[in-house]
Scaffold this active site. Structure first.
Site, PDB file in Angstrom:
ATOM      1  N   LYS A 283       2.734  -3.895 -17.821  1.00 54.28           N
ATOM      2  CA  LYS A 283       1.925  -5.109 -18.011  1.00 54.28           C
ATOM      3  C   LYS A 283       0.836  -4.925 -19.063  1.00 54.28           C
ATOM      4  O   LYS A 283       0.441  -5.870 -19.726  1.00 54.28           O
ATOM      5  CB  LYS A 283       1.333  -5.557 -16.681  1.00 54.28           C
ATOM      6  CG  LYS A 283       2.428  -6.021 -15.730  1.00 54.28           C
ATOM      7  CD  LYS A 283       1.976  -7.110 -14.809  1.00 54.28           C
ATOM      8  CE  LYS A 283       3.136  -7.812 -14.151  1.00 54.28           C
ATOM      9  NZ  LYS A 283       3.900  -6.937 -13.234  1.00 54.28           N
TER      10      LYS A 283
ATOM     11  N   GLU B 144      -2.801 -15.912 -13.875  1.00 54.07           N
ATOM     12  CA  GLU B 144      -2.281 -16.054 -12.521  1.00 54.07           C
ATOM     13  C   GLU B 144      -1.904 -14.668 -12.029  1.00 54.07           C
ATOM     14  O   GLU B 144      -1.632 -13.770 -12.826  1.00 54.07           O
ATOM     15  CB  GLU B 144      -1.028 -16.947 -12.525  1.00 54.07           C
ATOM     16  CG  GLU B 144       0.284 -16.242 -12.919  1.00 54.07           C
ATOM     17  CD  GLU B 144       0.337 -15.751 -14.362  1.00 54.07           C
ATOM     18  OE1 GLU B 144      -0.469 -16.228 -15.188  1.00 54.07           O
ATOM     19  OE2 GLU B 144       1.187 -14.885 -14.678  1.00 54.07           O
TER      20      GLU B 144
ATOM     21  N   SER C  47       9.558   0.497 -14.754  1.00 53.25           N
ATOM     22  CA  SER C  47       8.506  -0.442 -15.153  1.00 53.25           C
ATOM     23  C   SER C  47       7.128  -0.067 -14.628  1.00 53.25           C
ATOM     24  O   SER C  47       6.119  -0.447 -15.204  1.00 53.25           O
ATOM     25  CB  SER C  47       8.872  -1.853 -14.698  1.00 53.25           C
ATOM     26  OG  SER C  47       9.143  -1.878 -13.310  1.00 53.25           O
TER      27      SER C  47
HETATM   28  C1  LIG Z   1       5.098  -7.316 -12.538  1.00 55.11           C
HETATM   29  C2  LIG Z   1       6.054  -6.203 -12.438  1.00 55.11           C
HETATM   30  C3  LIG Z   1       7.454  -6.398 -12.556  1.00 55.11           C
HETATM   31  C4  LIG Z   1       8.073  -7.751 -12.705  1.00 55.11           C
HETATM   32  O1  LIG Z   1       7.731  -8.463 -13.857  1.00 55.11           O
HETATM   33  P1  LIG Z   1       8.701  -8.653 -15.104  1.00 55.11           P
HETATM   34  O2  LIG Z   1       8.033  -9.706 -15.894  1.00 55.11           O
HETATM   35  O3  LIG Z   1      10.048  -9.090 -14.580  1.00 55.11           O
HETATM   36  O4  LIG Z   1       8.800  -7.361 -15.809  1.00 55.11           O
HETATM   37  C5  LIG Z   1       8.272  -5.296 -12.516  1.00 55.11           C
HETATM   38  N1  LIG Z   1       7.793  -4.047 -12.320  1.00 55.11           N
HETATM   39  C6  LIG Z   1       6.474  -3.822 -12.193  1.00 55.11           C
HETATM   40  C7  LIG Z   1       6.007  -2.421 -11.986  1.00 55.11           C
HETATM   41  C8  LIG Z   1       5.558  -4.883 -12.251  1.00 55.11           C
HETATM   42  O5  LIG Z   1       4.257  -4.642 -12.123  1.00 55.11           O
END
Ligand SMILES: *Cc1c(COP(=O)(O)O)cnc(C)c1O
Length: 404
Positions: A101, A123, A383
């Protein structure tokens, strides 16, 4: 590992939305009159600064010196032996704040400053995007207010405190189901009334144009780095590139680096929030895309083990990539995700975010079914890190008497 700036900036990406912000029949800008100007102003500013060398240098410098980029790509020796494929992780868990993020919020906060805005609004669902936005606001001296559904604020009290600690205000939303979709509605409403001073820092590749395009561009750093790093290590491209999909930003950013390769692109949704697997076409939050809705067009709640994937819609670019068959989208069940979470922790010493564990859950399944052939080269975007999830996993394990 050498990642020079030219290789990062090289434009790998052949897909752009049209002048109306549409990816095929998806996307667009379905907003009230009062927001059309704000979206246009943002589109013009983004197109200007995303081609501006000073802006890009500041963005890349911040991500490097503050955000911890480039993130490594890690070969999973132990897990590869277990699964029969060769697995690499793109380590977004190692960034500042612990997920991808940061790539997006740094970009948008910088853009807001260039546009002369003094305030950010955002948000948040579970709180991760709210915390990331509060972080960028603190760093860049912007005032910040985060909209969060009352149900989520109660469930994620620690993240509410984190945002306050970072100097942001948290506005608890009591409308509708008091969750993420209501927080988005409220943030958009607030944006209308203060657009002169305020930028709306949206957290994923969703919403009205230019957000899906802009957020993907900011997240494309993931895929561009990974492509270069993978080539350096193996002298080839991967056979599979896998990422989890909530709104779709880490997946869109990852896929951006590989769209013009031969790699199969696989997005993994949560079974309880699988807009691409089970949804239908509709309009929500300013975009046309695939959504979970009932016959009368009421948006259904999404439910999954990982709050970060609880979004009832999905970014329009993914709906388009699915339609043109450039990417495939599958869903992972909570129980498989839990197993994958534990598996990565035990075999590699990496505790993944529950969201990211969705991607691994599909890889495990596809390796055992033979869909992924032995010896295939697989890249998974990790992620985020799982520290935020260990308490919840502990509770589930204890409640279910789950053996691990
Ligand atoms: C917010 C988040 C996601 C999901 O958001 P995407 O926009 O689909 O990438 C996935 N993994 C983590 C660690 C997140 O914080």
């Amino acid at each position: 590992m050498t990642l020079d700036k030219t290789s990062i900036d090289k434009n790998f990406y052949p897909i752009k939305p049209d002048s109306k912000g549409k990816f095929g029949q998806f996307g667009g800008r379905f907003v009230p009159e009062s927001l059309v100007n704000a979206c246009q102003e943002l589109e013009i500013a983004f197109n200007k600064y995303w081609n501006d060398e000073d802006f890009k240098k500041e963005y890349h410098d911040l991500l490097h010196y503050y955000g911890g980029r480039p993130t490594p790509i890690t070969y999973c020796q132990n897990l590869s032996e277990k699964l029969g494929c060769r697995l690499w992780l793109k380590r977004e868990d190692l960034t500042h704040t612990g997920s991808h993020k940061i790539n997006n919020v740094i970009g948008q906060a910088l853009l807001a400053k260039r546009m002369g805005k003094t305030h950010l609004i955002a948000e948040t669902g579970a709180g991760q995007h709210g915390v990331a936005t509060a972080t960028a606001a603190a760093l860049l001296g912007l005032k910040c207010k985060v909209y969060m559904g009352a149900t989520d604020a109660k469930r994620q009290a620690l993240n509410v405190f984190r945002m306050k600690l970072l100097g942001s205000e948290v506005e608890v939303v009591n409308s509708g189901s008091k969750t993420l979709k209501d927080a988005v509605n409220e943030a958009m409403r607030a944006w209308v009334s203060q657009v002169d001073t305020t930028h709306y820092c949206l957290g994923s590749v969703m919403g009205p144009h230019p957000f899906p395009f802009m957020v993907r561009e900011f997240q494309s750093i993931i895929g561009k780095e990974a492509r270069v790093q993978f080539k350096e290590l193996t002298n080839s491209d991967p056979d599979y590139v896998v990422a989890c999909v909530g709104g779709g930003s880490n997946a869109a950013g990852t896929f951006a680096g590989f769209l013009d390769s031969e790699a199969k692109l696989v997005g993994v949704e949560a079974a309880g929030g699988a807009a691409l697997s089970y949804g239908t076409l509709g309009v929500v939050h300013g975009m046309r895309s695939m959504l979970l809705q009932d016959e009368s067009g009421q948006i259904n709640e999404a439910h999954s083990i990982s709050a970060g994937l609880d979004y009832p819609g999905v970014g329009p670019e993914h709906a388009y990539l699915q339609e043109i068959k450039r990417a495939t989208y599958v869903a992972a069940e909570d129980s498989q995700v839990l197993k994958a979470f534990i598996l990565l922790s035990k075999t590699e010493g990496i505790i993944p975010a529950l969201e990211s564990a969705h991607g691994l859950a599909w890889i495990v399944k596809a390796c055992s079914s033979g869909e992924i052939k032995k010896g295939s080269l697989v890249v998974l975007t990790l992620s985020g890190r799982g520290d935020k999830d260990v308490q919840q996993v502990l509770e589930i394990i204890e409640e279910k008497g789950y053996a691990f």
